[in-house]
Write a protein that holds these residues in place. Sequence first.
Motif, PDB file in Angstrom:
ATOM      1  N   LYS A  82       0.831  -1.210   0.000  1.00  0.00           N
ATOM      2  CA  LYS A  82       0.000   0.000   0.000  1.00  0.00           C
ATOM      3  C   LYS A  82       0.861   1.254   0.000  1.00  0.00           C
ATOM      4  N   LYS A  83       1.878   1.286   0.834  1.00  0.00           N
ATOM      5  CA  LYS A  83       2.740   2.461   0.953  1.00  0.00           C
ATOM      6  C   LYS A  83       3.444   2.782  -0.354  1.00  0.00           C
ATOM      7  N   ASN A  84       3.823   1.749  -1.078  1.00  0.00           N
ATOM      8  CA  ASN A  84       4.549   1.944  -2.331  1.00  0.00           C
ATOM      9  C   ASN A  84       3.641   1.959  -3.555  1.00  0.00           C
ATOM     10  N   LYS A  85       2.313   1.955  -3.286  1.00  0.00           N
ATOM     11  CA  LYS A  85       1.313   2.090  -4.347  1.00  0.00           C
ATOM     12  C   LYS A  85       1.488   1.043  -5.446  1.00  0.00           C
ATOM     13  N   LEU A  86       1.719  -0.185  -5.013  1.00  0.00           N
ATOM     14  CA  LEU A  86       1.871  -1.292  -5.951  1.00  0.00           C
ATOM     15  C   LEU A  86       0.528  -1.968  -6.189  1.00  0.00           C
ATOM     16  N   ASN A  87       0.275  -2.360  -7.388  1.00  0.00           N
ATOM     17  CA  ASN A  87      -0.943  -3.098  -7.719  1.00  0.00           C
ATOM     18  C   ASN A  87      -0.662  -4.588  -7.547  1.00  0.00           C
ATOM     19  N   SER A  88      -0.365  -4.972  -6.306  1.00  0.00           N
ATOM     20  CA  SER A  88      -0.016  -6.352  -5.999  1.00  0.00           C
ATOM     21  C   SER A  88      -0.992  -6.916  -4.976  1.00  0.00           C
ATOM     22  N   LYS A  89      -1.009  -8.250  -4.865  1.00  0.00           N
ATOM     23  CA  LYS A  89      -1.950  -8.937  -3.992  1.00  0.00           C
ATOM     24  C   LYS A  89      -1.205  -9.810  -2.990  1.00  0.00           C
ATOM     25  N   LEU A  90      -1.857 -10.020  -1.844  1.00  0.00           N
ATOM     26  CA  LEU A  90      -1.331 -10.919  -0.822  1.00  0.00           C
ATOM     27  C   LEU A  90      -2.415 -11.938  -0.490  1.00  0.00           C
ATOM     28  N   LEU A  91      -2.114 -13.199  -0.730  1.00  0.00           N
ATOM     29  CA  LEU A  91      -3.061 -14.280  -0.480  1.00  0.00           C
ATOM     30  C   LEU A  91      -2.625 -15.035   0.772  1.00  0.00           C
ATOM     31  N   VAL A  92      -3.502 -15.095   1.768  1.00  0.00           N
ATOM     32  CA  VAL A  92      -3.220 -15.802   3.018  1.00  0.00           C
ATOM     33  C   VAL A  92      -3.979 -17.128   2.998  1.00  0.00           C
ATOM     34  N   LEU A  93      -3.237 -18.234   2.956  1.00  0.00           N
ATOM     35  CA  LEU A  93      -3.825 -19.574   2.955  1.00  0.00           C
ATOM     36  C   LEU A  93      -3.664 -20.167   4.352  1.00  0.00           C
ATOM     37  N   ASP A  94      -4.753 -20.210   5.088  1.00  0.00           N
ATOM     38  CA  ASP A  94      -4.731 -20.613   6.494  1.00  0.00           C
ATOM     39  C   ASP A  94      -5.323 -22.010   6.647  1.00  0.00           C
ATOM     40  N   ALA A  95      -4.528 -22.948   7.192  1.00  0.00           N
ATOM     41  CA  ALA A  95      -5.029 -24.303   7.411  1.00  0.00           C
ATOM     42  C   ALA A  95      -6.067 -24.354   8.524  1.00  0.00           C
ATOM     43  N   ASN A  96      -6.107 -23.324   9.361  1.00  0.00           N
ATOM     44  CA  ASN A  96      -7.061 -23.267  10.461  1.00  0.00           C
ATOM     45  C   ASN A  96      -8.421 -22.773   9.972  1.00  0.00           C
ATOM     46  N   ALA A 109      -8.712  -4.768  10.802  1.00  0.00           N
ATOM     47  CA  ALA A 109      -7.605  -3.987  10.242  1.00  0.00           C
ATOM     48  C   ALA A 109      -7.460  -4.261   8.747  1.00  0.00           C
ATOM     49  N   TRP A 110      -7.565  -5.515   8.352  1.00  0.00           N
ATOM     50  CA  TRP A 110      -7.440  -5.854   6.934  1.00  0.00           C
ATOM     51  C   TRP A 110      -8.583  -5.251   6.121  1.00  0.00           C
ATOM     52  N   ASN A 111      -9.793  -5.306   6.673  1.00  0.00           N
ATOM     53  CA  ASN A 111     -10.942  -4.719   5.959  1.00  0.00           C
ATOM     54  C   ASN A 111     -10.802  -3.207   5.808  1.00  0.00           C
ATOM     55  N   ASP A 112     -10.285  -2.564   6.851  1.00  0.00           N
ATOM     56  CA  ASP A 112     -10.152  -1.104   6.827  1.00  0.00           C
ATOM     57  C   ASP A 112      -8.967  -0.633   5.994  1.00  0.00           C
ATOM     58  N   LEU A 113      -7.821  -1.316   6.159  1.00  0.00           N
ATOM     59  CA  LEU A 113      -6.572  -0.819   5.591  1.00  0.00           C
ATOM     60  C   LEU A 113      -6.193  -1.457   4.253  1.00  0.00           C
ATOM     61  N   TYR A 114      -6.549  -2.731   4.073  1.00  0.00           N
ATOM     62  CA  TYR A 114      -6.047  -3.451   2.890  1.00  0.00           C
ATOM     63  C   TYR A 114      -7.161  -4.226   2.172  1.00  0.00           C
ATOM     64  N   PRO A 115      -8.322  -3.594   1.908  1.00  0.00           N
ATOM     65  CA  PRO A 115      -9.449  -4.345   1.336  1.00  0.00           C
ATOM     66  C   PRO A 115      -9.168  -4.895  -0.058  1.00  0.00           C
ATOM     67  N   ASN A 237       1.348 -13.397  29.975  1.00  0.00           N
ATOM     68  CA  ASN A 237       1.609 -13.317  28.537  1.00  0.00           C
ATOM     69  C   ASN A 237       1.028 -12.012  27.993  1.00  0.00           C
ATOM     70  N   THR A 238       1.853 -11.278  27.289  1.00  0.00           N
ATOM     71  CA  THR A 238       1.391 -10.116  26.530  1.00  0.00           C
ATOM     72  C   THR A 238       1.971 -10.227  25.134  1.00  0.00           C
ATOM     73  N   CYS A 239       1.132 -10.055  24.144  1.00  0.00           N
ATOM     74  CA  CYS A 239       1.590 -10.204  22.763  1.00  0.00           C
ATOM     75  C   CYS A 239       1.106  -9.025  21.935  1.00  0.00           C
ATOM     76  N   TYR A 240       2.059  -8.328  21.326  1.00  0.00           N
ATOM     77  CA  TYR A 240       1.754  -7.184  20.466  1.00  0.00           C
ATOM     78  C   TYR A 240       1.943  -7.579  19.003  1.00  0.00           C
ATOM     79  N   SER A 241       1.106  -7.066  18.148  1.00  0.00           N
ATOM     80  CA  SER A 241       1.256  -7.278  16.707  1.00  0.00           C
ATOM     81  C   SER A 241       1.035  -5.955  15.984  1.00  0.00           C
ATOM     82  N   LEU A 242       1.899  -5.670  15.040  1.00  0.00           N
ATOM     83  CA  LEU A 242       1.704  -4.493  14.193  1.00  0.00           C
ATOM     84  C   LEU A 242       0.786  -4.871  13.035  1.00  0.00           C
ATOM     85  N   VAL A 243      -0.202  -4.039  12.782  1.00  0.00           N
ATOM     86  CA  VAL A 243      -1.074  -4.252  11.623  1.00  0.00           C
ATOM     87  C   VAL A 243      -0.787  -3.222  10.534  1.00  0.00           C
ATOM     88  N   ALA A 244       0.037  -2.257  10.858  1.00  0.00           N
ATOM     89  CA  ALA A 244       0.518  -1.256   9.909  1.00  0.00           C
ATOM     90  C   ALA A 244       1.839  -0.734  10.463  1.00  0.00           C
TER      91      ALA A 244
END
Length: 296
Positions: A82-96, A109-115, A237-244
């Motif tokens: 998104k930052k580099n304005k690329l017309n590229s896709k990311l496919l997440v294949l989750d076994a779960n 976050a994905w719906n808002d930032l990377y639809p 346990n505390t776990c942080y994740s960056l979404v952007a």
Amino acid sequence: YDKLVISPGVGLEYESILGLKNALKDKSVFVAWKAGEETKLLSNQISKLQNNNTVIISIPLSPYRCPPGPYERASLIANYIKKNKLNSKLLVLDANQKIVSKGKLFAQAWNDLYPNIIEYKADSNVIEIDSKQKKVFTDFDEYNFDIANIIPSQKAPKLLNDSGLVKKDKKWASVNPYDFSSQLANDVYVIGDATDRASIGSVPKSGYIAYSMGKVCGYAIQNALFDKEPPSPSMINTCYSLVAENEGISVSAVYKYYKNKIVTIEGASGTSPDRSQIIAYNAWDWAQAIWHDMLS
């Protein structure tokens, strides 16, 4: 030794995905689930993304090292696109069947930032990869890729199996949840990702859990050397994740020992209400604090 503490991490089941070992020779395919040269190569390949490229990230069935890790990686790759304005896709294949950690927060976050960048597919277990044709195969479909980050299923590393510290037909090391001593060897303690949740309780294979295990184990050994009974274990346990680049989400929990298991204290767990910049700052503060505590 009088007492031995080992924290050997995970073993990667490359053989669980047909063609993966051969595919790793091609620089378009990476596992990169152990820090080192491969993580650098993956980063370099992402930095060379072009328009109309497709990146695939596969996620194995839980349990695996760092439950939110693949979803965070997907978020940051999408942020780069998104930052580099690329017309590229990311496919997440989750076994779960769903996002296994902070699911609502990641999905929002994905719906808002990377639809138009991230496409998420649950129940999509990768079974084969063909690096020459640049195809990934699940039980039901096949997908083309330009870069593939294929994370295979995991188990206790070979060291533990060779040392007789993993029960027959088990994937992880069985330990006593009170002090993390091995159920199969005297005076040997196993902490971290290699431990079996069936013997401990439903704690995630996270960095902070491994860190908490180390403290509980060390205190238990200190007491044992003085023929004293260690106190009942308590863990955090505390776990942080960056979404952007500058936004994060988090989950936290406090655990206690109860009926021969480590369990979550009622009312002492939960996720952040939303993503925010302050959580991204907190993630970096947490990292620096834990490094300082362990290494100084």
